[in-house]
Design a protein around this motif. Structure first.
Motif, short mmCIF file in Angstrom:
data_model
loop_
_atom_site.label_atom_id
_atom_site.label_comp_id
_atom_site.label_asym_id
_atom_site.label_seq_id
_atom_site.Cartn_x
_atom_site.Cartn_y
_atom_site.Cartn_z
N GLY A 28 13.85 115.59 80.03
CA GLY A 28 14.20 115.74 80.43
C GLY A 28 12.66 116.39 81.56
N LEU A 54 15.63 112.79 85.05
CA LEU A 54 16.63 114.00 84.01
C LEU A 54 16.47 115.76 84.37
CD1 LEU A 54 18.46 113.42 81.94
CD2 LEU A 54 17.01 113.31 80.71
N ALA A 108 23.82 115.02 80.03
CA ALA A 108 22.74 115.30 81.13
C ALA A 108 23.51 115.57 82.18
CB ALA A 108 22.01 113.50 80.47
N LEU A 168 21.33 114.09 86.13
CA LEU A 168 20.25 113.37 86.61
C LEU A 168 20.26 113.22 88.30
CD1 LEU A 168 22.00 111.80 83.63
CD2 LEU A 168 19.45 110.83 83.94
#
Length: 220
Positions: free
Chosen positions: A79, A56, A106, A108
Protein backbone atom coordinates in the motif's frame (compact mmCIF):
# COMPACT_ATOMS: atom_id res chain seq x y z
CA UNK A 1 -6.56 20.28 -2.43
CA UNK A 2 -10.02 18.92 -1.71
CA UNK A 3 -9.92 17.52 1.82
CA UNK A 4 -12.72 15.04 1.11
CA UNK A 5 -11.60 13.93 -2.34
CA UNK A 6 -11.38 10.14 -2.89
CA UNK A 7 -8.04 10.90 -4.58
CA UNK A 8 -6.61 12.56 -1.46
CA UNK A 9 -4.28 9.60 -0.62
CA UNK A 10 -2.80 9.81 -4.12
CA UNK A 11 -2.32 13.58 -3.93
CA UNK A 12 -0.67 13.33 -0.50
CA UNK A 13 1.69 10.67 -1.84
CA UNK A 14 2.67 12.68 -4.93
CA UNK A 15 3.16 15.91 -2.98
CA UNK A 16 6.16 14.42 -1.19
CA UNK A 17 7.94 14.63 -4.55
CA UNK A 18 6.71 18.06 -5.69
CA UNK A 19 3.86 20.50 -4.91
CA UNK A 20 0.79 19.88 -7.07
CA UNK A 21 -0.95 22.60 -9.05
CA UNK A 22 -4.71 22.98 -8.89
CA UNK A 23 -4.94 22.15 -12.61
CA UNK A 24 -2.95 18.93 -12.12
CA UNK A 25 -5.31 17.78 -9.38
CA UNK A 26 -8.40 18.74 -11.35
CA UNK A 27 -7.22 16.68 -14.32
CA UNK A 28 -6.78 13.67 -12.04
CA UNK A 29 -10.16 14.24 -10.37
CA UNK A 30 -11.75 14.15 -13.80
CA UNK A 31 -9.98 11.07 -15.17
CA UNK A 32 -9.09 8.80 -12.23
CA UNK A 33 -11.48 6.52 -10.39
CA UNK A 34 -11.54 4.62 -7.11
CA UNK A 35 -11.94 0.85 -7.36
CA UNK A 36 -12.39 -1.90 -4.77
CA UNK A 37 -11.13 -5.44 -5.32
CA UNK A 38 -12.08 -8.38 -3.12
CA UNK A 39 -9.50 -10.72 -1.60
CA UNK A 40 -7.93 -13.07 -4.19
CA UNK A 41 -9.66 -11.34 -7.11
CA UNK A 42 -7.63 -9.89 -9.97
CA UNK A 43 -6.94 -6.19 -10.30
CA UNK A 44 -5.62 -7.01 -13.78
CA UNK A 45 -4.97 -10.14 -15.85
CA UNK A 46 -3.57 -10.85 -19.33
CA UNK A 47 -7.07 -10.81 -20.82
CA UNK A 48 -7.65 -7.25 -19.55
CA UNK A 49 -6.61 -4.07 -21.30
CA UNK A 50 -3.42 -2.87 -19.59
CA UNK A 51 -4.36 0.80 -19.79
CA UNK A 52 -3.66 2.13 -16.29
CA UNK A 53 -1.35 2.38 -13.35
CA UNK A 54 -2.82 2.04 -9.85
CA UNK A 55 -2.23 3.73 -6.53
CA UNK A 56 -2.79 1.16 -3.78
CA UNK A 57 -4.64 2.94 -0.97
CA UNK A 58 -5.10 -0.09 1.28
CA UNK A 59 -4.71 -3.86 1.23
CA UNK A 60 -2.00 -6.02 -0.36
CA UNK A 61 -1.50 -6.73 -4.05
CA UNK A 62 0.94 -9.17 -5.61
CA UNK A 63 2.27 -9.32 -9.15
CA UNK A 64 2.81 -12.74 -10.67
CA UNK A 65 3.29 -14.56 -13.96
CA UNK A 66 2.28 -18.06 -14.98
CA UNK A 67 4.81 -20.62 -16.17
CA UNK A 68 2.94 -23.72 -17.23
CA UNK A 69 0.79 -24.76 -14.28
CA UNK A 70 2.85 -22.76 -11.80
CA UNK A 71 2.44 -19.13 -10.86
CA UNK A 72 5.53 -17.18 -9.84
CA UNK A 73 5.19 -14.18 -7.54
CA UNK A 74 7.32 -11.29 -8.78
CA UNK A 75 6.51 -8.54 -6.26
CA UNK A 76 4.24 -7.54 -3.39
CA UNK A 77 2.81 -4.13 -2.54
CA UNK A 78 1.62 -3.28 0.97
CA UNK A 79 0.00 0.00 0.00
CA UNK A 80 0.72 3.71 -0.35
CA UNK A 81 2.56 3.34 -3.64
CA UNK A 82 2.01 3.30 -7.40
CA UNK A 83 1.87 -0.16 -8.98
CA UNK A 84 1.23 -1.58 -12.42
CA UNK A 85 1.69 -4.55 -14.73
CA UNK A 86 4.68 -5.05 -17.02
CA UNK A 87 4.45 -2.68 -19.97
CA UNK A 88 7.00 -1.98 -22.70
CA UNK A 89 7.79 1.77 -22.71
CA UNK A 90 7.84 2.00 -26.52
CA UNK A 91 5.88 -0.96 -27.88
CA UNK A 92 2.55 -0.11 -26.27
CA UNK A 93 0.83 -3.48 -26.04
CA UNK A 94 -2.80 -3.56 -24.93
CA UNK A 95 -2.13 -6.54 -22.67
CA UNK A 96 0.47 -7.71 -20.16
CA UNK A 97 1.72 -11.19 -19.29
CA UNK A 98 1.54 -10.19 -15.62
CA UNK A 99 -1.33 -10.68 -13.21
CA UNK A 100 -2.16 -8.27 -10.38
CA UNK A 101 -4.02 -10.00 -7.55
CA UNK A 102 -5.43 -8.66 -4.28
CA UNK A 103 -4.28 -10.74 -1.29
CA UNK A 104 -6.55 -8.73 1.00
CA UNK A 105 -9.60 -6.62 0.23
CA UNK A 106 -7.99 -3.72 -1.59
CA UNK A 107 -8.82 -0.12 -2.46
CA UNK A 108 -7.01 1.36 -5.45
CA UNK A 109 -7.04 4.53 -7.52
CA UNK A 110 -6.95 3.82 -11.26
CA UNK A 111 -4.69 6.24 -13.17
CA UNK A 112 -5.05 5.93 -16.98
CA UNK A 113 -1.85 5.99 -19.05
CA UNK A 114 -3.49 8.52 -21.37
CA UNK A 115 -3.82 10.90 -18.41
CA UNK A 116 -0.18 10.36 -17.44
CA UNK A 117 1.07 11.04 -20.98
CA UNK A 118 -1.04 14.18 -21.29
CA UNK A 119 0.10 15.35 -17.84
CA UNK A 120 3.74 15.20 -18.97
CA UNK A 121 2.88 17.71 -21.69
CA UNK A 122 0.59 19.96 -19.67
CA UNK A 123 2.03 20.11 -16.15
CA UNK A 124 5.71 20.73 -15.32
CA UNK A 125 5.42 18.90 -11.97
CA UNK A 126 4.38 15.70 -13.74
CA UNK A 127 7.84 15.28 -15.26
CA UNK A 128 9.60 15.81 -11.92
CA UNK A 129 7.27 13.41 -10.12
CA UNK A 130 7.55 10.84 -12.91
CA UNK A 131 11.35 10.93 -12.78
CA UNK A 132 11.40 10.35 -9.02
CA UNK A 133 8.83 7.54 -9.22
CA UNK A 134 10.87 5.89 -11.97
CA UNK A 135 13.97 6.03 -9.75
CA UNK A 136 12.07 4.39 -6.88
CA UNK A 137 10.75 1.60 -9.10
CA UNK A 138 14.18 1.03 -10.63
CA UNK A 139 15.68 0.69 -7.14
CA UNK A 140 12.97 -1.78 -6.09
CA UNK A 141 13.49 -3.81 -9.28
CA UNK A 142 17.24 -3.90 -8.60
CA UNK A 143 16.63 -5.17 -5.07
CA UNK A 144 14.43 -7.96 -6.44
CA UNK A 145 17.06 -8.81 -9.03
CA UNK A 146 19.75 -9.13 -6.35
CA UNK A 147 17.47 -11.31 -4.22
CA UNK A 148 16.82 -13.67 -7.14
CA UNK A 149 20.56 -14.13 -7.73
CA UNK A 150 21.46 -15.22 -4.19
CA UNK A 151 22.24 -18.93 -4.72
CA UNK A 152 21.26 -20.24 -1.28
CA UNK A 153 17.51 -20.52 -0.58
CA UNK A 154 17.91 -19.88 3.14
CA UNK A 155 19.97 -16.76 2.47
CA UNK A 156 17.34 -15.49 0.00
CA UNK A 157 14.63 -15.93 2.62
CA UNK A 158 16.67 -14.26 5.36
CA UNK A 159 17.41 -11.26 3.14
CA UNK A 160 13.69 -10.94 2.52
CA UNK A 161 12.92 -11.37 6.22
CA UNK A 162 15.35 -8.56 7.11
CA UNK A 163 13.45 -6.07 4.98
CA UNK A 164 10.99 -3.70 6.65
CA UNK A 165 7.93 -5.17 4.92
CA UNK A 166 5.32 -7.21 6.81
CA UNK A 167 5.74 -10.48 4.91
CA UNK A 168 3.89 -12.37 7.64
CA UNK A 169 0.71 -11.09 5.93
CA UNK A 170 1.62 -12.96 2.73
CA UNK A 171 0.29 -16.54 2.29
CA UNK A 172 3.25 -18.91 2.53
CA UNK A 173 2.68 -20.48 -0.91
CA UNK A 174 3.07 -17.08 -2.56
CA UNK A 175 6.09 -16.22 -0.44
CA UNK A 176 7.71 -19.53 -1.42
CA UNK A 177 7.26 -18.85 -5.13
CA UNK A 178 8.74 -15.37 -4.67
CA UNK A 179 11.84 -16.75 -2.95
CA UNK A 180 12.05 -19.51 -5.58
CA UNK A 181 11.59 -22.56 -3.33
CA UNK A 182 8.96 -25.20 -2.72
CA UNK A 183 6.52 -24.60 0.12
CA UNK A 184 8.04 -27.54 2.03
CA UNK A 185 11.51 -25.97 1.77
CA UNK A 186 10.25 -22.63 3.07
CA UNK A 187 8.58 -24.42 5.99
CA UNK A 188 11.84 -26.19 6.86
CA UNK A 189 13.78 -22.91 6.77
CA UNK A 190 11.24 -21.20 9.04
CA UNK A 191 11.10 -24.17 11.44
CA UNK A 192 14.89 -24.24 11.69
CA UNK A 193 14.94 -20.51 12.42
CA UNK A 194 12.39 -20.97 15.22
CA UNK A 195 14.35 -23.86 16.73
CA UNK A 196 17.60 -21.90 16.57
CA UNK A 197 15.85 -18.94 18.14
CA UNK A 198 14.64 -21.04 21.07
CA UNK A 199 18.13 -22.53 21.38
CA UNK A 200 19.68 -19.07 21.59
CA UNK A 201 17.16 -17.98 24.23
CA UNK A 202 17.78 -21.15 26.29
CA UNK A 203 21.53 -20.61 26.21
CA UNK A 204 21.08 -16.99 27.32
CA UNK A 205 18.83 -18.01 30.21
CA UNK A 206 21.26 -20.75 31.22
CA UNK A 207 24.15 -18.27 31.23
CA UNK A 208 22.17 -15.77 33.29
CA UNK A 209 21.26 -18.53 35.75
CA UNK A 210 24.90 -19.55 36.13
CA UNK A 211 25.94 -15.94 36.74
CA UNK A 212 23.23 -15.56 39.42
CA UNK A 213 24.35 -18.77 41.13
CA UNK A 214 27.97 -17.62 41.17
CA UNK A 215 26.96 -14.27 42.65
CA UNK A 216 24.91 -15.97 45.41
CA UNK A 217 27.82 -18.32 46.16
CA UNK A 218 30.25 -15.44 46.37
CA UNK A 219 28.13 -13.70 48.99
CA UNK A 220 27.27 -16.91 50.79
Amino acid sequence: MKLHSPLLPLFQYLEQFHPLSREFMEAHEKNCKLIRVKKYKYVLSPIDNNASLYFLVSGIVRGFIKEGKKDISTWFSFGNEVIGAIRHPIEHSNHSMEYLQALEDAVLICIPYTLIENAYLAFPEANLIGRKLLALHYYAASERSILARIPNASDRYHKLENSKQDFDRIPKRYLASYVGVRLETLSRIRTKDVEQGFSTISKKLETESQVSTEVVSAYG
